[in-house]
Design a protein around this motif. Structure first.
Motif, PDB file in Angstrom:
ATOM      1  N   ALA A 135       0.826  -1.206   0.000  1.00 43.50           N
ATOM      2  CA  ALA A 135       0.000   0.000   0.000  1.00 43.50           C
ATOM      3  C   ALA A 135       0.862   1.259   0.000  1.00 43.50           C
ATOM      4  O   ALA A 135       0.590   2.217  -0.725  1.00 43.50           O
ATOM      5  CB  ALA A 135      -0.934  -0.001   1.214  1.00 43.50           C
ATOM      6  N   PHE A 289      -4.864   1.931   2.848  1.00 38.17           N
ATOM      7  CA  PHE A 289      -5.956   2.145   1.911  1.00 38.17           C
ATOM      8  C   PHE A 289      -7.287   2.438   2.595  1.00 38.17           C
ATOM      9  O   PHE A 289      -8.256   2.797   1.918  1.00 38.17           O
ATOM     10  CB  PHE A 289      -6.124   0.915   1.014  1.00 38.17           C
ATOM     11  CG  PHE A 289      -5.024   0.721   0.005  1.00 38.17           C
ATOM     12  CD1 PHE A 289      -4.529   1.785  -0.726  1.00 38.17           C
ATOM     13  CD2 PHE A 289      -4.487  -0.537  -0.225  1.00 38.17           C
ATOM     14  CE1 PHE A 289      -3.529   1.611  -1.675  1.00 38.17           C
ATOM     15  CE2 PHE A 289      -3.492  -0.734  -1.173  1.00 38.17           C
ATOM     16  CZ  PHE A 289      -3.007   0.345  -1.894  1.00 38.17           C
ATOM     17  N   GLY A 298      -6.818   1.752  -3.496  1.00 43.41           N
ATOM     18  CA  GLY A 298      -6.786   0.456  -2.827  1.00 43.41           C
ATOM     19  C   GLY A 298      -7.807  -0.512  -3.401  1.00 43.41           C
ATOM     20  O   GLY A 298      -7.494  -1.688  -3.643  1.00 43.41           O
TER      21      GLY A 298
END
Length: 362
Positions: A135, A289, A298
């Motif tokens: 992420a 996210f 995300g």
């Protein structure tokens, strides 16, 4: 499989307090959520920082506070409206800083749109190394506002789009750095120049670096080595370490009109930032996210993550079986996390991921 009423968790009862195994209720999934039996949790530096450093502890709003971010496990219940998951699915996800959504526990719930199925070829231990680092890498490269804003390679027109554009990465063997390399490669960025210790050169090249520079060289030597590789403007520098000396180096390597991605607050002198405010951009992605401004990216990544893992374009660290970057499973379940976080805090973990199995807690 039915959910139990209580579970074991690892929590701190006060700000900057000690870790302790703590009994806590098991939550039922709400609409659009899945409930997950957590088989493995991955440890990250943010975990000890939230416990030990006041700046990071501001993320926590309730005590006792159950922490933890990365997790992999099995779906054991689905909430109303969930169509893409069923009981028994093997999944990974990245939790958040609330007792309901965190991961240092045996069961948790999370929005299904930010949960990804995992291939059978990847173990839970391996899968638990992925979420936070991926992420952070993805947001830094592809999000608008808190990232460079490139078109993600899993979106239309994004794959290979940036061929011939260089990227410099400081910290190629870090967890985040490994995913930056993989994503940069899919995006077509080239050359991909990374710093690392010589013992990790092969690892970093395997993840996508075209050139690797010894991180122990002086700042001027590293900058000169970058210029030896490419005479093109370096418009993207990703500092996956973000200490003062690496930030200053990264900023000096960055060309006018470029973007520097930092993972920690900027330590670059304010007068330099002001002088370059129209030509050099500094961004700090918050690598999760779950936040509203990060969620769309995300959702789009998690929709295709299983495929990327299956093809090997995105690799959990030890999925490269010939490379020296294994998962280390900590003993005693949640209890073992305490020593693991102490090792991370003391900088005694290199090119490996620490993982715990919550259901091994005695």
């Amino acid at each position: 499989m039915s959910l139990p009423s209580t579970q074991q968790t690892l929590a701190i009862t006060t700000a900057q307090g000690a870790w302790e195994v703590y009994p806590y209720p098991v939550h039922e999934p709400q609409p659009d959520e899945v409930a997950i039996k957590i088989e493995a949790v991955g440890l990250n530096p943010v975990d000890w920082k939230v416990q030990a450093i006041r700046y990071f502890s501001n993320f926590v709003k309730e005590y006792p506070a159950i922490l933890g971010s990365d997790a992999a496990g099995v779906v054991v219940a689905v909430g109303e409206g969930v169509a893409d998951f069923a009981v028994g699915d093997r999944v990974l996800y990245q939790g958040y800083f609330t007792n309901r959504l965190s991961t240092f526990k045996q069961y948790s719930v999370f929005p299904s749109e930010l949960v990804a199925k995992i291939p059978d070829t990847i173990t839970f231990d391996q899968a638990a190394t992925v979420p936070l680092a991926l992420a952070t890498a993805a947001l830094g490269l592809y999000n608008a506002g808190n990232g460079v804003g490139l078109v993600a390679p899993w979106k239309e027109g994004g794959r290979g789009k940036y061929a011939g554009q260089p990227l410099v990465l400081l910290g190629g063997s870090t967890s985040v750095g490994q995913f930056v390399l993989q994503l940069a490669k899919i995006s077509g960025l080239s050359p991909i120049i990374a710093t690392a210790s010589p013992r990790n050169f092969d690892l970093v090249k395997a993840f996508g670096a075209t050139h690797v520079i010894d991180r122990k060289l002086s700042a001027s030597e590293i900058a000169a080595a970058v210029k030896d590789v490419t005479s093109d403007p370096v418009k993207i520098v990703y500092d996956a370490i973000s200490l003062e000396h690496t930030q200053l180096l990264a900023y000096s390597v960055l060309s006018l009109g470029g973007t520097l991605v930092l993972l920690l607050p900027s330590l670059i002198p304010e007068d330099r930032l002001i002088a370059d405010s129209d030509s050099k951009k500094v961004v700090i992605p918050f690598g999760n996210f779950y936040l509203e401004n990060n969620r769309e990216l995300g959702k789009s990544l998690y929709a295709v993550l299983r495929e990327l893992l299956e093809t090997g374009e995105i690799k959990a660290s030890p999925f490269l079986r010939a490379l020296p970057n294994p998962v280390e499973v900590l003993p005693e379940g949640l209890v073992g996390i305490v020593d693991g976080l102490a090792r991370l805090q003391a900088d005694k973990v290199s090119a490996r991921k620490l993982v715990a199995r919550p259901h091994e807690t005695k």
